[in-house]
Design an enzyme around this catalytic site. Structure first.
Site, PDB file in Angstrom:
ATOM      1  N   ASP A  79       0.815  -1.217   0.000  1.00 25.25           N
ATOM      2  CA  ASP A  79       0.000   0.000   0.000  1.00 25.25           C
ATOM      3  C   ASP A  79       0.848   1.266   0.000  1.00 25.25           C
ATOM      4  OD1 ASP A  79      -2.263  -1.463  -0.103  1.00 25.25           O
ATOM      5  OD2 ASP A  79      -3.190  -0.622   1.703  1.00 25.25           O
ATOM      6  N   ASN A 135      -4.789  -1.954  -4.653  1.00 29.35           N
ATOM      7  CA  ASN A 135      -5.984  -2.022  -3.804  1.00 29.35           C
ATOM      8  C   ASN A 135      -5.783  -1.135  -2.582  1.00 29.35           C
ATOM      9  OD1 ASN A 135      -8.546  -2.793  -3.152  1.00 29.35           O
ATOM     10  ND2 ASN A 135      -8.022  -4.866  -2.493  1.00 29.35           N
ATOM     11  N   ASP A 142     -10.865  -2.302  11.686  1.00 26.66           N
ATOM     12  CA  ASP A 142      -9.817  -3.231  11.239  1.00 26.66           C
ATOM     13  C   ASP A 142      -9.430  -4.203  12.343  1.00 26.66           C
ATOM     14  OD1 ASP A 142      -9.850  -2.164   8.780  1.00 26.66           O
ATOM     15  OD2 ASP A 142      -8.003  -0.993   8.979  1.00 26.66           O
ATOM     16  N   GLU A 150     -11.219  -4.820   1.426  1.00 24.34           N
ATOM     17  CA  GLU A 150     -10.476  -5.612   0.442  1.00 24.34           C
ATOM     18  C   GLU A 150     -11.343  -6.725  -0.151  1.00 24.34           C
ATOM     19  OE1 GLU A 150      -9.299  -4.077   2.890  1.00 24.34           O
ATOM     20  OE2 GLU A 150      -7.171  -3.613   2.664  1.00 24.34           O
ATOM     21  N   HIS A 181      -5.212  -9.143   3.409  1.00 25.87           N
ATOM     22  CA  HIS A 181      -4.152  -9.299   4.411  1.00 25.87           C
ATOM     23  C   HIS A 181      -4.699  -9.551   5.813  1.00 25.87           C
ATOM     24  CE1 HIS A 181      -4.432  -4.768   5.422  1.00 25.87           C
ATOM     25  NE2 HIS A 181      -5.412  -5.062   4.602  1.00 25.87           N
ATOM     26  N   ARG A 182      -5.802  -8.890   6.159  1.00 28.24           N
ATOM     27  CA  ARG A 182      -6.296  -9.030   7.537  1.00 28.24           C
ATOM     28  C   ARG A 182      -6.935 -10.395   7.794  1.00 28.24           C
ATOM     29  NH1 ARG A 182      -4.492  -4.888   9.651  1.00 28.24           N
ATOM     30  NH2 ARG A 182      -4.599  -2.878   8.625  1.00 28.24           N
ATOM     31  N   LYS A 215       0.408  -6.444   1.802  1.00 29.13           N
ATOM     32  CA  LYS A 215      -0.303  -5.161   1.676  1.00 29.13           C
ATOM     33  C   LYS A 215       0.094  -4.220   2.808  1.00 29.13           C
ATOM     34  CE  LYS A 215      -4.866  -3.514   0.392  1.00 29.13           C
ATOM     35  NZ  LYS A 215      -5.158  -2.325   1.156  1.00 29.13           N
TER      36      LYS A 215
END
Ligand code: DC
Length: 653
Positions: A52, A95, A322, A350, A396-397, A421
Site C-alpha cells: 500500500d 488495492n 480493522d 479488500e 491481508h487481515r 499489503k
C-alpha cells in the site's frame, strides 16, 4: 502478489516475547502525501514498507515528487510546495484505499489531467460520495467505468473561483477516507472551506489521525465535534523537518491477541498510551475479554486471563473496524459467544469481510450468524483444523487474523503473501514469538524398525504418533479398491486428498472398515512405494501429515519427516539396519500376523524398495546433516528407544 500457495502453521504451545512493530499504514500514507505537498524536505523515520505504501510512493514519483531512501527505514521526501510538477499522469493504485481516496481529492483540486485506476476489487469499492463532494468545489471528474466507482478521469478545472465561504457536504457513514481525502485537499484551494458531515461519521479515530498529521504539517483544522470541519484561508503545508511514524496499531492487534490466547506476556513496541491511532483501543476490547493488559507510552503488553480462558463479549466496533477482525478469530478461544456490532464497513473493504469471515470461521466448527452489519460467533467445543486450509480472499487481515487459530489447531493459510499489503514480514515475526508443538522425526528405510521405535517413544513421552507410511499404504489400498491405477498420478492424488481414515489404538479404519492388516500385505507395500514417488500424491498428503502435530508433541516416522514434512523438528533421527536384519524382522512380523512369507523374496523386495525410496525425484530417503544416525543392527528395541529419548532430552535443555 503471492509467491507461495500456502503456509502451514503448526499448533502453538505458547506465545510470548517482544515485537517491534512495522510503521502504521494509515500514518505512512498520510505523511507521504503531506510531505509531498509541503514546502521543504521531510525526513520520515519508521515509514512502513509494504504494497500500500509502495503504491503511494510510486504515484507521488509519477507526479514528479522526489522520494529517496536513506536506509534503515528512513526516507527523504522533497516537497513540491503545493503543485505537482507533472500535470498529466496515469496512476495505478492497486488495492490501496488510503492512497486512492486521498489522491483523488488532492488531484481533483490540482489543475492537471490524471487517470486513476486499481485492481478489479478497487473498482468495486465506492467513491461516489467523495466525487460528489469534489464536484461541489468545481472539480471535473468522470467515471470511466461504472458510475460511482473507480477508475476515474480527472481534468483541469477551476476550483471555487469566488472567495466566499462555502460549505461542502459529505456522507460520513460509508468510509471515513472520503472525509480524510477532502480535509487533506482543501488547503490547496487557498480559501476557507467547511465540510459538513451528513449521517453518522464512522471510523472516527482515522479522522483524528488525519487532523493530527495535518497539524504536524502546519495546518490546523477548526472543528465542531464530528459534524463540521473548517480549513482556514491561507492554510499552507510546511514540512516539520523530521517526522517519526508510529508502529501500526492494527498490526499490533494480532500479537496482542496471541499473548492473550497463547499465555504471553507478549509485548508490542511502537504504539502505546501516546498513540494517535484508534486501533490501540483494541487492547481495551481484549481486556474486556479477560486478558491482562499493561501499557506504557509506546508499548502494550498482553497476557492470558488469570483463569487462562478468554470470555466472549458484545462490542460496538465502529471505531476499530480493522482490529475488530482480530476479535472475530480470538472469539474461537473464548468461553461463550462474541458479537461484533456496527461493522457494515467490512463489506466494502479488500473483500466482503463479513461474508469471508463467516465462511472461514465455520471451517473451524464455529457457529456463526452473519447479520447485515453484525457477526455473532459461537466457538465450537473442539476446534477443527480445515483440511483445505483457510482462504484469504486477497485480504491481508483475513490471513493475519486466522494465524491466531494456530493457538488451538494446525492451520494452513492459503495465499499468505497477501499480508504484504501492510505487513510483508508478518509470518516471520509470528514465528519469532510463538513456540510450536515439538516433533521427533524418525526416518529410515523399510523394515528398519521405525514404526516400533516411534510408537514406543511416543508412548513413553505421552505424545501423538504418526505412521506416515500408513497414509501412503492407505492411499494405495484405496486406489486399488476404486479401480484407479497406481500410475494415475492425478487419480491417486485425488484419492489421497479425500482419504476417509480414522486412526485408533491398534486400529486403522478406511471408510469405516478395519484395514490395519490389509495395508501390510506385500502387494500394497509395493503399491505404496510406487505411488509415493508421485509428486501430486505427496503434496496431497502433506498437510494431512502435519495435522497430526498436536500438543503436547508428535513422534513421526517415514522417509521425509525431517526433510519435508517437519523440517523444524526438534529431534531428527535416521534409523537403519543391515538389509539382512531388516528382511528377518519383516519376516517375523508377517508370520506373527499369520501372513505367509519367505526370506529370499523379502530381501529382494526390500532392496528394490530401498532403491526406489532413495532415488526418486521427490522427497527421497536421505540422511540429512542434522539427523542422528542410529544403526539398530546390533541394538535391542529398548536400547534404541532409550537412545532416542536421550537425544530428545538433550535438545530440550
Ligand atoms: O514405512 P512404510 O514401509 O510403511 O512405507 C510405505 C511406503 O511409503 C514406502 O515404500 C515408502 C513410502 N513412504 C514415503 O515415501 N514417505 C513417507 N514419509 C513414508 C512412507
Amino acid at each position: 502478489m503471492s509467491t507461495s500457495e500456502f503456509i502451514d502453521l503448526p499448533e502453538l504451545l505458547s506465545a510470548r516475547g517482544t515485537i517491534s512493530l512495522p510503521g502504521s499504514k494509515s500514518i505512512s500514507n498520510r505523511v507521504l502525501l503531506l510531505a509531498a505537498l509541503a514546502g521543504g524536505s521531510t525526513e520520515i523515520h519508521g515509514l512502513l514498507e509494504s504494497d500500500d505504501t509502495a503504491r503511494m510512493r510510486e504515484a507521488l514519483c509519477s507526479l514528479g515528487v522526489k522520494i529517496t531512501p536513506l536506509g534503515g527505514g528512513v526516507w527523504c521526501v522533497k516537497g513540491v510546495g503545493g503543485a505537482f510538477p507533472v500535470t498529466q499522469a496515469e496512476l495505478f493504485l492497486g488495492n490501496a484505499g488510503t492512497a486512492f481516496r486521498s489522491l483523488t481529492a488532492v488531484l481533483a483540486v490540482s489543475g492537471g489531467d490524471y487517470r486513476l485506476s486499481g485492481v478489479p476489487r478497487m473498482h468495486e469499492r465506492p467513491i461516489g460520495d467523495l466525487v460528489d463532494a469534489l464536484r461541489q468545489l468545481g472539480a471535473d471528474i468522470d467515471y470511466t467505468g461504472e458510475a460511482g466507482y473507480p477508475p476515474l478521469h480527472i481534468r483541469p478545472a477551476t476550483i471555487r473561483p469566488s472567495g466566499e465561504l462555502s460549505t461542502l457536504r459529505i456522507r460520513g457513514d460509508i468510509s471515513s477516507q472520503f472525509l480524510t481525502g477532502l480535509l487533506m485537499a482543501l488547503p490547496l484551494t487557498g480559501v476557507e472551506t467547511s465540510i459538513e458531515v451528513a449521517g453518522e461519521l464512522i471510523s472516527r479515530p482515522y479522522i483524528e489521525i488525519t487532523l493530527s498529521m495535518m497539524a504536524r504539517f502546519g495546518v490546523r483544522v477548526e472543528r465542531d465535534g464530528w459534524r463540521r470541519f473548517t480549513v482556514p484561508a491561507a492554510s499552507v503545508y510546511r514540512s516539520p523537518g523530521v517526522i517519526r511514524v508510529e508502529g501500526d496499531a492494527s498490526s499490533a492487534s494480532y500479537f496482542l491477541a496471541l499473548g492473550a490466547i497463547g499465555g504471553g506476556p507478549l509485548r508490542v513496541e511502537g504504539v502505546g498510551e501516546d498513540s494517535v491511532q484508534g486501533d490501540v483501543r483494541f487492547a481495551g476490547a481484549l481486556a474486556q475479554m479477560g486478558a491482562r493488559i499493561l501499557t506504557g507510552p509506546d508499548w502494550i503488553e498482553a497476557s492470558a486471563p488469570e483463569g487462562g480462558k478468554l470470555r466472549g463479549i458484545e462490542l460496538d466496533c465502529k471505531d476499530i473496524p480493522d482490529a475488530a477482525m482480530t476479535l472475530a478469530t480470538a472469539a474461537l478461544f473464548a468461553e461463550g459467544p462474541t458479537t461484533l456490532k456496527r461493522i457494515a464497513s467490512w463489506r466494502r473493504k479488500e473483500t466482503d469481510r463479513i461474508a469471508a469471515m463467516t465462511a472461514e470461521l465455520r471451517k473451524f466448527g464455529a457457529t456463526v450468524e452473519e447479520g447485515e452489519d453484525t457477526l455473532r460467533i459461537v466457538p465450537p467445543s473442539v476446534l477443527a483444523s480445515p483440511a483445505q486450509g483457510v482462504d484469504t480472499y486477497d485480504d491481508h487481515r483475513l490471513a493475519m487474523s486466522f494465524s491466531l487459530a494456530a493457538c488451538g489447531v494446525p492451520v494452513r493459510i492459503n495465499d499468505p503473501a497477501c499480508v504484504s499489503k501492510t505487513f510483508p514480514e508478518y509470518f516471520a515475526r509470528f514465528a519469532e514469538v510463538t513456540q510450536t508443538v515439538p516433533v521427533i522425526a524418525i526416518d529410515g528405510p523399510s523394515a528398519s524398525g521405525k514404526g516400533t521405535i516411534a510408537a514406543r517413544v511416543a508412548a513413553e513421552l505421552g505424545w501423538h504418533y504418526l505412521d506416515s507410511g500408513a497414509l501412503y499404504r492407505l492411499s494405495a489400498l484405496a486406489a486399488q479398491r476404486a479401480g484407479v491405477s497406481w500410475d494415475d498420478e492425478a487419480g491417486v492424488a485425488r484419492i489421497a486428498a479425500e482419504l476417509d481414515v480414522q486412526f485408533g489404538e491398534n486400529s486403522i479404519r478406511l471408510a469405516g472398515e478395519e484395514v490395519g492388516d490389509a495395508i501390510r500385505y506385500e502387494d500394497i507395500s509395493a503399491g505404496a512405494s510406487r505411488i509415493a514417488a508421485l509428486p501430486a500424491v505427496r503434496k496431497a498428503l502433506l498437510f494431512r501429515q502435519r495435522q497430526f502435530r498436536r500438543a503436547p508433541g508428535l513422534v513421526a516416522d517415514g522417509r521425509d519427516m525431517a526433510s519435508v514434512v517437519f523440517p523444524d523438528a526438534r529431534t531428527k533421527i535416521f534409523l537403519t539396519a543391515s538389509v539382512e536384519i531388516r528382511a528377518q524382522r519383516r519376516y517375523k512380523q508377517l508370520i506373527e500376523k499369520g501372513i505367509a512369507a519367505s526370506i529370499a523374496p523379502l530381501l529382494l523386495d526390500l532392496r528394490e524398495r530401498d532403491l526406489r525410496d532413495s532415488q526418486r525425484g521427490v522427497a527421497p530417503l536421505q540422511l540429512s546433516e542434522e539427523a542422528h544416525l542410529l544403526d539398530t543392527t546390533n541394538l535391542t528395541i529398548a536400547q534404541t528407544v532409550a537412545r532416542v529419548l536421550v537425544w530428545n532430552e538433550v535438545v530440550r535443555q
